[in-house]
Design an enzyme around this catalytic site. Structure first.
Site, PDB file in Angstrom:
ATOM      1  N   LYS A 181      -5.959   1.104   2.911  1.00 39.44           N
ATOM      2  CA  LYS A 181      -4.594   0.782   3.324  1.00 39.44           C
ATOM      3  C   LYS A 181      -3.710   2.024   3.243  1.00 39.44           C
ATOM      4  O   LYS A 181      -3.489   2.563   2.156  1.00 39.44           O
ATOM      5  CB  LYS A 181      -4.047  -0.324   2.426  1.00 39.44           C
ATOM      6  N   PHE A 211       3.838  -3.152   4.925  1.00 39.98           N
ATOM      7  CA  PHE A 211       3.993  -1.870   4.245  1.00 39.98           C
ATOM      8  C   PHE A 211       2.959  -0.834   4.645  1.00 39.98           C
ATOM      9  O   PHE A 211       2.855   0.206   4.032  1.00 39.98           O
ATOM     10  CB  PHE A 211       3.955  -2.070   2.728  1.00 39.98           C
ATOM     11  N   GLY A 212       2.169  -1.150   5.653  1.00 36.26           N
ATOM     12  CA  GLY A 212       1.191  -0.158   6.057  1.00 36.26           C
ATOM     13  C   GLY A 212       0.095  -0.760   6.914  1.00 36.26           C
ATOM     14  O   GLY A 212       0.101  -1.944   7.210  1.00 36.26           O
ATOM     15  N   ASP A 230       5.328 -11.448  -2.165  1.00 35.18           N
ATOM     16  CA  ASP A 230       5.073 -11.500  -0.720  1.00 35.18           C
ATOM     17  C   ASP A 230       3.855 -12.367  -0.424  1.00 35.18           C
ATOM     18  O   ASP A 230       2.953 -11.963   0.292  1.00 35.18           O
ATOM     19  CB  ASP A 230       4.885 -10.070  -0.186  1.00 35.18           C
ATOM     20  N   GLY A 247       0.261  -4.658   7.985  1.00 35.55           N
ATOM     21  CA  GLY A 247       1.150  -5.503   7.197  1.00 35.55           C
ATOM     22  C   GLY A 247       2.539  -4.915   7.164  1.00 35.55           C
ATOM     23  O   GLY A 247       2.854  -3.977   7.906  1.00 35.55           O
ATOM     24  N   VAL A 252      -4.120  -1.197   7.691  1.00 42.36           N
ATOM     25  CA  VAL A 252      -5.389  -1.275   6.978  1.00 42.36           C
ATOM     26  C   VAL A 252      -6.542  -0.910   7.913  1.00 42.36           C
ATOM     27  O   VAL A 252      -6.589  -1.378   9.053  1.00 42.36           O
ATOM     28  CB  VAL A 252      -5.615  -2.693   6.415  1.00 42.36           C
ATOM     29  N   LEU A 264      -8.027  -2.792  10.817  1.00 43.16           N
ATOM     30  CA  LEU A 264      -8.282  -4.191  10.464  1.00 43.16           C
ATOM     31  C   LEU A 264      -7.027  -5.036  10.584  1.00 43.16           C
ATOM     32  O   LEU A 264      -7.070  -6.232  10.831  1.00 43.16           O
ATOM     33  CB  LEU A 264      -8.805  -4.297   9.020  1.00 43.16           C
ATOM     34  N   GLY A 265      -5.885  -4.406  10.361  1.00 40.14           N
ATOM     35  CA  GLY A 265      -4.642  -5.177  10.429  1.00 40.14           C
ATOM     36  C   GLY A 265      -3.478  -4.318  10.039  1.00 40.14           C
ATOM     37  O   GLY A 265      -3.633  -3.185   9.565  1.00 40.14           O
TER      38      GLY A 265
END
Ligand SMILES: *[C@@H]1O[C@H](CO)[C@@H](O)[C@H](O)[C@H]1NC(C)=O
Ligand SMILES: *[C@@H]1O[C@H](CO)[C@@H](O)[C@H](O)[C@H]1NC(C)=O
Ligand SMILES: *[C@@H]1O[C@H](CO)[C@@H](O)[C@H](O)[C@H]1NC(C)=O
Ligand SMILES: *[C@@H]1O[C@H](CO)[C@@H](O)[C@H](O)[C@H]1NC(C)=O
Ligand SMILES: *[C@@H]1O[C@H](CO)[C@@H](O)[C@H](O)[C@H]1NC(C)=O
Ligand SMILES: *[C@@H]1O[C@H](CO)[C@@H](O)[C@H](O)[C@H]1NC(C)=O
Ligand SMILES: *[C@@H]1O[C@H](CO)[C@@H](O)[C@H](O)[C@H]1NC(C)=O
Ligand SMILES: *[C@@H]1O[C@H](CO)[C@@H](O)[C@H](O)[C@H]1NC(C)=O
Ligand SMILES: CC(=O)N[C@H]1CO[C@H](CO)[C@@H](O)[C@@H]1O
Length: 791
Positions: free
Chosen positions: A518, A501-502, A613, A499, A504, A496-497
């Site tokens: 995630k 930090f990881g 964030d 970021g 998803v 899905l995406g």
């Protein structure tokens, strides 16, 4: 600092002089009108029309040409504004006077007539003189003899010995209104060598007598460091002038709107005015300085603060250090309302210690503290009591409180005050105090070549309940096995995406509910700490936060499982070309929802959480297009790597508050800053900053701040909306955004206040342009230049 956009920025703030001929002079037949200005020969001062408030009221004024925060030192028509500078003219009349006309009407005049040919010249001292055209020492009239609120270096303040006329400094009425205010300063009318401060004509302080070197009541420290005074006595006049100790600094002395006599110095590096109070030496003794329910303290960065349970009535004025409007209750008292009879929580009394008690108490006959409390309690207009051998009670608003840091060492007036509050206020406030968490960040923010490296020291003053690992369910959270999650996500296939930090992935649980899974990377936490943090996050529930369903903690795998949000991230909705355009109402709803979510995290949930964030990627939209903040709690989950990731990932840079960059203490106000940046993007539909084709950084908030400051908010609205927005809401949103991105943490509102403002419950004044926008822009630019050249 090889990149020069801040220099170009300077141009935004000034109009060039549009007059032909001598730029510092107004002569016969060459009037000043519209946006024209004249500039003193050395380029220090500028004269023209200006409008201090948002309303269409224009004045002729003199300000510093090179100081971006427009600081006006003299106003001609202070009590009679004109409505349109284009149809107004400042001109030399037939009679040899300098006149201001609007249409055919004379608004203001210098009054001293002459048969000779005259000109008006703006000198580099800030003095506007009307003099003979041929003989420059033949001065008919000068602005220095008719000061507004400011006394400039080289300007004489005193008294004409023959006529008894005195120069008078008079405060502005408010920060947006230069008309004659309540406070003034002038020489002792008896002719003694001292100056008085007056409120409505009544003297309330004095500088003390001149001893040949200094005024006895002006603290030596401030006067010595900034200015020295010169006594000038002739047959006709007795007066004083002052010179800055250091020629290179810009110094001004003025009576401010709250009645303090201040000397302030322009700090060119930080683009700010720094002031010291000349009189009185204890500013907390100024009458009603902090307004109703305000409390004065010399130990805080702002002189005034609101009592607990109260918020500034007008945040804008408050932040600009005009505190006279005072504070209002956040929660109304129960007393006297119908609910109080139905047994709801009653009002409570909150103890404030080490205060100077408010003015105008009434004494009651009560034999004990308890009797005193119940006497106050029984009358709904009683707002506070104090018991110390005698019972004092206050009816109505409380004024002139002062908070001492020490009971014993200070004023004998100090005592204990019991303040009446609505019950919910007390519990909410005191627990919040206990919970406030601070991260201390030290940093080396480098030169252009080096990328910021932040070293984090963590210091959480938090209580945690350490939950031992168990299978299945922990608290309200599900504990998943890696195998189950792998199956649910089809082997982590549908991304899905990604970021900071990881990554998803989309997943479907056996009960056929859809989840976002995630997979965290760069985690610095051990298993025990991870479980503890996750269980804290799991206890946070609010309609504007993405709920955490569960987690997985197996070997090195650290995975979080969230509810799936149908409509993707705010970032996609705002910036992706193919996404449906969000109309204004939806945007406002989103802005308010995010603010509520953050308010909950900061102020209302059990364990205060800074998000750290906030950016459009971390706002998800549910099926109703209600915003939900995600990724909260990551700062603690990720640990020491967090700030490093934050400050080196380019996507986050524009949202970072200056304190990240300058290594100051991090508080929840970093989220307020990021929220402000994001709000500008929600309004305008454009990214925080972009790199132009020729490689220069265009930092959108800078022109945006300028426009908001000039009350030109419609031009900020996403052009795709074609102007279709509620202008009041738009203005409110823009102003809040600009308040949120102020440099000083204290100047940014709390998220609670943001919510109030967006709901229209609190007023919001025009914010100043953050003074660091030059230097911050520079740093940002440096970093972006270097990190892109590293790639
Ligand atoms: C000044 O006013 C004129 C006429 O109203 C306008 O054309 C011009 O753009 C203005 N200049 C600036 C710098 O705003
Ligand atoms: C000009 O003189 C008139 C009459 O003497 C006086 O009322 C007015 O206040 C003066 N105006 C100024 C600007 O000094
Ligand atoms: C210029 O004006 C001053 C002041 O009024 C006067 O003393 C001086 O004589 C004048 N000089 C000339 C050359 O007229
Ligand atoms: C100032 O004084 C005048 C009369 O001297 C009085 O009418 C007015 O109310 C006073 N204003 C304030 C704000 O005290
Ligand atoms: C400050 O200004 C005065 C008067 O203009 C001048 O005499 C003096 O030399 C200056 N001092 C410095 C340090 O520049
Ligand atoms: C409360 O106290 C005020 C001021 O003393 C008084 O005017 C009022 O009558 C009192 N109200 C009640 C209900 O006793
Ligand atoms: C407060 O009291 C402590 C000890 O009594 C003293 O050391 C400190 O200087 C005092 N602070 C102030 C601001 O008076
Ligand atoms: C938002 O989600 C709802 C519910 O899933 C869906 O019907 C709608 O099409 C979505 N809207 C957009 C713009 O994706
Ligand atoms: C979400 C977003 O718009 N982020 C942008 C903020 O500014 C930086 C610097 O130009 C961009 O790289 C980000 O994409």
């Amino acid at each position: 600092m090889a990149c020069h956009f801040p220099t170009a920025l300077l141009l935004l703030f000034y109009f060039g002089s549009c007059l032909s001929g001598a730029a510092d002079t107004i002569s016969t037949g060459q009037p000043l009108s519209g946006n024209q200005t004249i500039v003193s020969e050395g380029g220090t001062y500028e004269l023209g029309f200006f409008a201090p408030g948002s309303v269409r009221k224009y004045y002729i004024g003199i300000w510093y040409r090179n100081i971006p925060q427009k600081t006006v030192v003299w106003v001609a028509n202070r009590d009679k504004p004109v409505s349109d500078p284009a149809t107004s003219q400042l001109q030399i009349s037939q009679r040899g006077t300098l006149d201001l006309h609007q249409s055919q009407l004379r608004i203001w005049t210098s009054n001293v007539t002459s048969t000779a040919s005259v000109v008006a010249v703006l000198l580099d001292t800030g003095n506007l003189v009307v003099r003979s055209k041929s003989n420059s020492s033949d001065v008919l009239w000068q602005s220095f003899d008719h000061p507004t609120d400011t006394w400039l270096p080289g300007q004489r303040m005193g008294m004409n010995k023959i006529t008894g006329e005195r120069q008078l400094l008079t405060s502005w009425t408010s920060l947006e209104d230069p008309s004659m205010g309540l406070f003034s300063e002038a020489m002792d009318p008896s002719g003694a060598n001292q100056f008085f401060l007056m409120r409505n004509g009544t003297e309330y302080w004095s500088t003390g007598l001149w001893d040949g070197a200094m005024f006895s009541n002006i603290p030596a420290r401030s006067s010595v460091s900034l200015t020295s005074y010169v006594h000038v006595e002739t047959e006709t006049e007795n007066s004083f002038e002052y010179v800055p100790r250091d020629n290179s600094t810009t110094v001004r002395l003025y009576v401010d709107v709250t009645g303090l006599l201040k000397v302030s110095r322009w700090l060119a590096d930080s683009k700010t005015w720094l002031w010291v109070c000349l009189v009185p030496s204890d500013p907390c003794s100024a009458p009603s300085l902090c307004g109703a329910y305000g409390s004065c303290s010399l130990d805080t960065s702002s002189l005034c603060s609101c009592l607990e349970g109260f918020a500034p009535r007008n945040m804008g004025d408050w932040i600009m250090e005009d505190w006279r409007g005072g504070c209002a209750r956040r929660t109304p008292l129960r007393c006297g309302t119908s609910t109080s009879t139905v047994g709801g929580a009653k009002d409570v009394f909150s103890l404030i210690s080490d205060v100077r008690l408010p003015t105008s108490p009434q004494q009651l006959a009560a034999g004990s503290a308890q009797d005193c409390e119940s006497a106050c309690s029984s009358n709904c207009s009683c707002t506070a009591y104090s018991y110390n051998e005698q019972c004092l009670v206050w009816f109505g608003d409380l004024y002139d409180l002062k908070q001492f840091s020490n009971t014993s060492t200070e004023d004998s007036n100090s005592g204990f005050l019991y303040l009446r509050l609505a019950a919910p206020e007390l519990s909410g406030y005191s627990t919040r105090e206990r919970r406030s968490a601070k991260i201390v960040v030290g940093s080396i923010f480098g030169s252009v070549a080096s990328v910021a490296l932040l070293v984090l020291a963590w210091n959480f003053r938090r209580k945690r309940s350490l939950i031992e690992p168990s299978d299945g369910v922990e608290g309200s959270l599900a504990s998943f096995s890696y195998k189950r999650l792998s199956k649910a996500t089809n082997g982590f296939s549908e991304k899905l995406g990604a970021g900071s930090f990881g990554t998803v992935f989309r997943g479907t649980l056996p009960d056929s509910s859809v989840v976002a899974v995630k997979k965290l990377e760069r985690l610095g936490q051990g298993e025990k700490q991870f479980r503890a943090e996750v269980s804290t996050i799991g206890m946070v529930h609010h309609v504007n936060l993405v709920p955490l369903r569960g987690f997985c903690c197996e070997g090195h795998e650290r995975i979080l499982v969230y509810d799936y949000m149908e409509n993707g991230s705010l970032s996609e909705c705002l910036f992706r070309k193919d996404s449906k355009l969000l109309n204004w109402k939806v945007r406002y709803h989103i802005a308010l929802g995010i603010a509520r979510g953050l308010e909950y995290l900061h102020e209302k949930c059990n364990d205060c959480i800074m998000h750290c964030d906030i950016k459009p990627d971390n706002i998800l939209l549910d099926a109703d297009f209600s915003p939900r903040v995600t990724d909260f709690g990551m700062a603690k989950l990720v640990g020491r790597e967090f700030s490093k990731v934050l400050t080196t990932v380019r996507g986050t840079l524009g949202y970072l508050a200056p304190e990240w960059i300058y290594g100051l203490a991090i508080t929840e106000k970093v989220d307020v800053y990021s929220y402000g940046m994001m709000l500008l993007e929600v309004v305008s539909g454009r990214r925080n900053s972009t790199i132009t084709e020729d490689g220069r950084l265009s930092f959108f908030p800078i022109p945006a701040a300028e426009r908001i400051h000039n009350d030109d908010v419609l031009s900020l609205l996403d052009e795709r909306l074609g102007g279709d927005a509620n202008v009041d809401d738009l203005r409110r949103a823009c102003r809040v955004a600009l308040w949120c991105i102020q440099d000083e943490q204290d100047h940014r509102p709390s998220m609670g206040l943001v919510v109030q403002i967006l709901q229209g419950l609190s007023d919001v004044r025009i914010p100043p342009i953050p003074k660091s926008f030059y230097s911050l822009g520079n740093s940002l630019h440096g970093t972006i230049c270097s990190s892109s050249s590293l790639r």
